[in-house]
Motif scaffolding. Structure first.
Motif, PDB file in Angstrom:
ATOM      1  N   UNK A  70       0.838  -1.207   0.000  1.00  0.00           N
ATOM      2  CA  UNK A  70       0.000   0.000   0.000  1.00  0.00           C
ATOM      3  C   UNK A  70       0.871   1.255   0.000  1.00  0.00           C
ATOM      4  N   UNK A  71       1.912   1.253   0.806  1.00  0.00           N
ATOM      5  CA  UNK A  71       2.803   2.411   0.896  1.00  0.00           C
ATOM      6  C   UNK A  71       3.647   2.569  -0.364  1.00  0.00           C
ATOM      7  N   UNK A  72       4.032   1.455  -0.968  1.00  0.00           N
ATOM      8  CA  UNK A  72       4.759   1.515  -2.233  1.00  0.00           C
ATOM      9  C   UNK A  72       3.879   2.122  -3.325  1.00  0.00           C
ATOM     10  N   UNK A  73       2.604   1.716  -3.355  1.00  0.00           N
ATOM     11  CA  UNK A  73       1.680   2.246  -4.360  1.00  0.00           C
ATOM     12  C   UNK A  73       1.480   3.745  -4.202  1.00  0.00           C
ATOM     13  N   UNK A  74       1.583   4.233  -2.976  1.00  0.00           N
ATOM     14  CA  UNK A  74       1.431   5.667  -2.716  1.00  0.00           C
ATOM     15  C   UNK A  74       2.763   6.419  -2.859  1.00  0.00           C
ATOM     16  N   UNK A  75       3.803   5.698  -3.219  1.00  0.00           N
ATOM     17  CA  UNK A  75       5.150   6.264  -3.360  1.00  0.00           C
ATOM     18  C   UNK A  75       5.624   6.901  -2.065  1.00  0.00           C
ATOM     19  N   UNK A  76       5.230   6.281  -0.962  1.00  0.00           N
ATOM     20  CA  UNK A  76       5.615   6.796   0.354  1.00  0.00           C
ATOM     21  C   UNK A  76       6.853   6.106   0.896  1.00  0.00           C
ATOM     22  N   UNK A  77       7.347   5.094   0.180  1.00  0.00           N
ATOM     23  CA  UNK A  77       8.557   4.405   0.594  1.00  0.00           C
ATOM     24  C   UNK A  77       9.338   4.018  -0.655  1.00  0.00           C
ATOM     25  N   UNK A  78      10.639   4.168  -0.595  1.00  0.00           N
ATOM     26  CA  UNK A  78      11.540   3.803  -1.689  1.00  0.00           C
ATOM     27  C   UNK A  78      12.454   2.689  -1.190  1.00  0.00           C
ATOM     28  N   UNK A  79      12.343   1.503  -1.767  1.00  0.00           N
ATOM     29  CA  UNK A  79      13.098   0.346  -1.299  1.00  0.00           C
ATOM     30  C   UNK A  79      14.424   0.164  -2.030  1.00  0.00           C
ATOM     31  N   UNK A  80      14.774   1.090  -2.876  1.00  0.00           N
ATOM     32  CA  UNK A  80      15.988   0.939  -3.668  1.00  0.00           C
ATOM     33  C   UNK A  80      17.270   0.951  -2.849  1.00  0.00           C
ATOM     34  N   UNK A  81      17.206   1.465  -1.615  1.00  0.00           N
ATOM     35  CA  UNK A  81      18.400   1.508  -0.760  1.00  0.00           C
ATOM     36  C   UNK A  81      18.493   0.319   0.192  1.00  0.00           C
ATOM     37  N   UNK A  82      17.506  -0.580   0.114  1.00  0.00           N
ATOM     38  CA  UNK A  82      17.511  -1.744   1.005  1.00  0.00           C
ATOM     39  C   UNK A  82      18.581  -2.734   0.545  1.00  0.00           C
ATOM     40  N   UNK A  83      19.594  -2.931   1.394  1.00  0.00           N
ATOM     41  CA  UNK A  83      20.671  -3.879   1.089  1.00  0.00           C
ATOM     42  C   UNK A  83      20.679  -5.076   2.036  1.00  0.00           C
ATOM     43  N   UNK A  84      19.663  -5.133   2.903  1.00  0.00           N
ATOM     44  CA  UNK A  84      19.519  -6.266   3.824  1.00  0.00           C
ATOM     45  C   UNK A  84      18.037  -6.629   3.890  1.00  0.00           C
ATOM     46  N   UNK A  85      17.710  -7.870   3.538  1.00  0.00           N
ATOM     47  CA  UNK A  85      16.329  -8.360   3.577  1.00  0.00           C
ATOM     48  C   UNK A  85      16.259  -9.559   4.507  1.00  0.00           C
ATOM     49  N   UNK A  86      15.271  -9.538   5.414  1.00  0.00           N
ATOM     50  CA  UNK A  86      15.029 -10.664   6.313  1.00  0.00           C
ATOM     51  C   UNK A  86      13.578 -11.100   6.153  1.00  0.00           C
ATOM     52  N   UNK A  87      13.368 -12.396   5.960  1.00  0.00           N
ATOM     53  CA  UNK A  87      12.026 -12.971   5.998  1.00  0.00           C
ATOM     54  C   UNK A  87      11.929 -13.804   7.263  1.00  0.00           C
ATOM     55  N   UNK A  88      11.155 -13.342   8.234  1.00  0.00           N
ATOM     56  CA  UNK A  88      10.936 -14.121   9.440  1.00  0.00           C
ATOM     57  C   UNK A  88       9.684 -14.961   9.242  1.00  0.00           C
ATOM     58  N   UNK A  89       9.670 -16.166   9.829  1.00  0.00           N
ATOM     59  CA  UNK A  89       8.643 -17.169   9.519  1.00  0.00           C
ATOM     60  C   UNK A  89       8.596 -17.363   8.004  1.00  0.00           C
TER      61      UNK A  89
END
Length: 425
Positions: A138-157
């Motif tokens: 939802x926040x990505x669709x509103x352009x309220x967050x830019x994930x291009x700088x994310x260099x660490x991803x964690x999937x819990x569960x």
């Protein structure tokens, strides 16, 4: 085995570890943290309650502290995805305690809360974003967050994050992340097809498995009682009456069933509350806080709580309804016997749930001791079920109490309060 001071961590992290009381790592931390600090992708499998949050949170925080420039507004540097609001909040609370005294800022975004407030939070500096996938999109669709700088991803569960309920959302999120990046997946269970799918998101990962998939914590005593469906409420009341002061988590299969069961318990004088998908986030948070503080003794929940409650004081988990997905049984009973404590898991099984019980036993590679109501019926030829009960419902070993099985009709074994021990890391 190392102690945390041997790792060369940022001084503020060592200070936080001492303040929190963590001195020696758990098995999953012992194996995962050094590899994660070296930058490897991680696929980690360990029982619930064994310290997976610190296993990914500590190296993640150390990597981010080492970066000299602060993140841009709306551009987090690390993303942690979890399937439930409760688990997001639990992870964030742990990370905030760990990063106290550092410049790192942890932000959460989940459904059921003001999206405007979350947009305002993201407009400021965010180092670690902990999110449920739906609200993040939802926040990505509103352009309220830019994930291009994310260099660490964690999937819990991670097993649930890679299942049908979330995989479509993950496929929308992953292409927006920065590269190269470090990816870490952690879970207590990992079905084979989920592990194969995980390879899509991992680059030459190090696989860490400290216990067999599907194995419950060693200090959980498991039992099952065969109870006709209509008699389950009465059986639960009898069970709860034997230890009214103990914190007991009761799992129901549906939202309606959980709410109806809770209201019936309250009407009978039990101090009970419920959490499920029809409750607002505020209601869920208040119920969990009351349960953690001991003001509420019985919490009735759907599987929304199977992966999102870390309350060391939970003495008993009751599977009022068996789960249709056998892995969820492992996660449910993992809500007790956390951090080195002991706990007890009691399952009610009606005649229409015997196949579910067989699948659970096949996954866990045990036969759960029977404490009343008969025995698991033999499979019909060609049924495809797994795991046969022994005659009389008995089994050898497996953590049951000697002599605990009772003939049909004798009711339930007396509950014992698990011995309390100091929490492990």
């Amino acid at each position: 085995m190392f102690d945390f001071e041997m790792l060369g961590l940022a001084p503020a992290l060592n200070t936080s570890l001492k303040r929190i009381g963590f001195t020696e790592p758990t098995p999953i931390q012992n194996q995962a943290i050094p590899l994660a600090l070296e930058g490897h992708d991680i696929l980690g499998l360990a029982q619930t309650g064994t310290g997976k949050t610190l296993a990914f949170g500590l190296p993640l925080a150390d990597h981010l502290i080492a970066q000299s420039t602060p993140p841009e507004p709306k551009a987090p540097r690390a993303l942690i995805l979890a399937p439930t609001r409760e688990l997001v909040n639990q992870i964030a609370d742990s990370l905030r305690a760990l990063t106290e005294g550092t410049r790192l800022r942890v932000v959460t975004v989940v459904g059921g809360q003001s999206i405007g407030r979350q947009i305002a939070q993201l407009a400021k500096r965010t180092d670690i974003l902990v999110a449920t996938p739906g609200r993040l999109i939802d926040l990505m669709d509103r352009r309220s967050v830019d994930l291009g700088s994310v260099k660490h991803l964690v999937l819990d569960e991670a097993d649930q994050m890679l299942d049908l309920g979330f995989i479509h959302a993950l496929r929308k999120i992953a292409p927006k992340l920065g590269t190269p990046r470090q990816t870490m997946l952690f879970s207590a269970t990992m079905p084979k097809q989920m592990e194969e799918l995980s390879r899509t998101y991992l680059d030459n990962p190090r696989r860490i498995q400290v216990t067999p998939p599907g194995k419950a914590a060693d200090k959980v005593t498991q039992t099952v009682q065969f109870v006709p469906k209509a008699q389950k409420p009465a059986a639960l009341r009898e069970l709860l009456s034997k230890d009214r002061e103990a914190l007991t988590l009761v799992f129901a299969r549906t939202k309606h069933g959980a709410e109806k069961l809770m209201k019936g318990l309250v009407a009978d004088g039990f101090n009970a509350a419920s959490i499920h998908g029809n409750k607002s986030q505020g209601q869920r948070d208040r119920a969990i806080k009351g349960f953690r503080d001991g003001e509420i003794k019985v919490l009735v929940a759907t599987d929304v709580a199977a992966r999102g409650i870390d309350i060391p004081g939970v003495a008993y988990v009751v599977n009022f309804d068996l789960p249709e997905v056998p892995e969820n049984y492992v996660h449910r009973i993992g809500r007790t016997a956390r951090a080195g404590r002991e706990g007890e898991a009691i399952a009610f099984c009606s005649s229409d749930e015997t196949d579910m019980l067989r699948r659970i036993q096949k996954l866990m590679k045990i036969e759960i001791p029977v404490i009343g109501g008969g025995s698991l019926p033999a499979e019909s030829e060609g049924s495809g079920g797994a795991g046969r009960g022994r005659p009389g419902g008995q089994r050898r070993g497996g953590g049951g109490r000697p002599g605990s099985a009772k003939p049909a009709g004798q009711g339930q074994a007396k509950r014992r309060r698990p011995r309390r021990r100091s929490a492990a890391a």
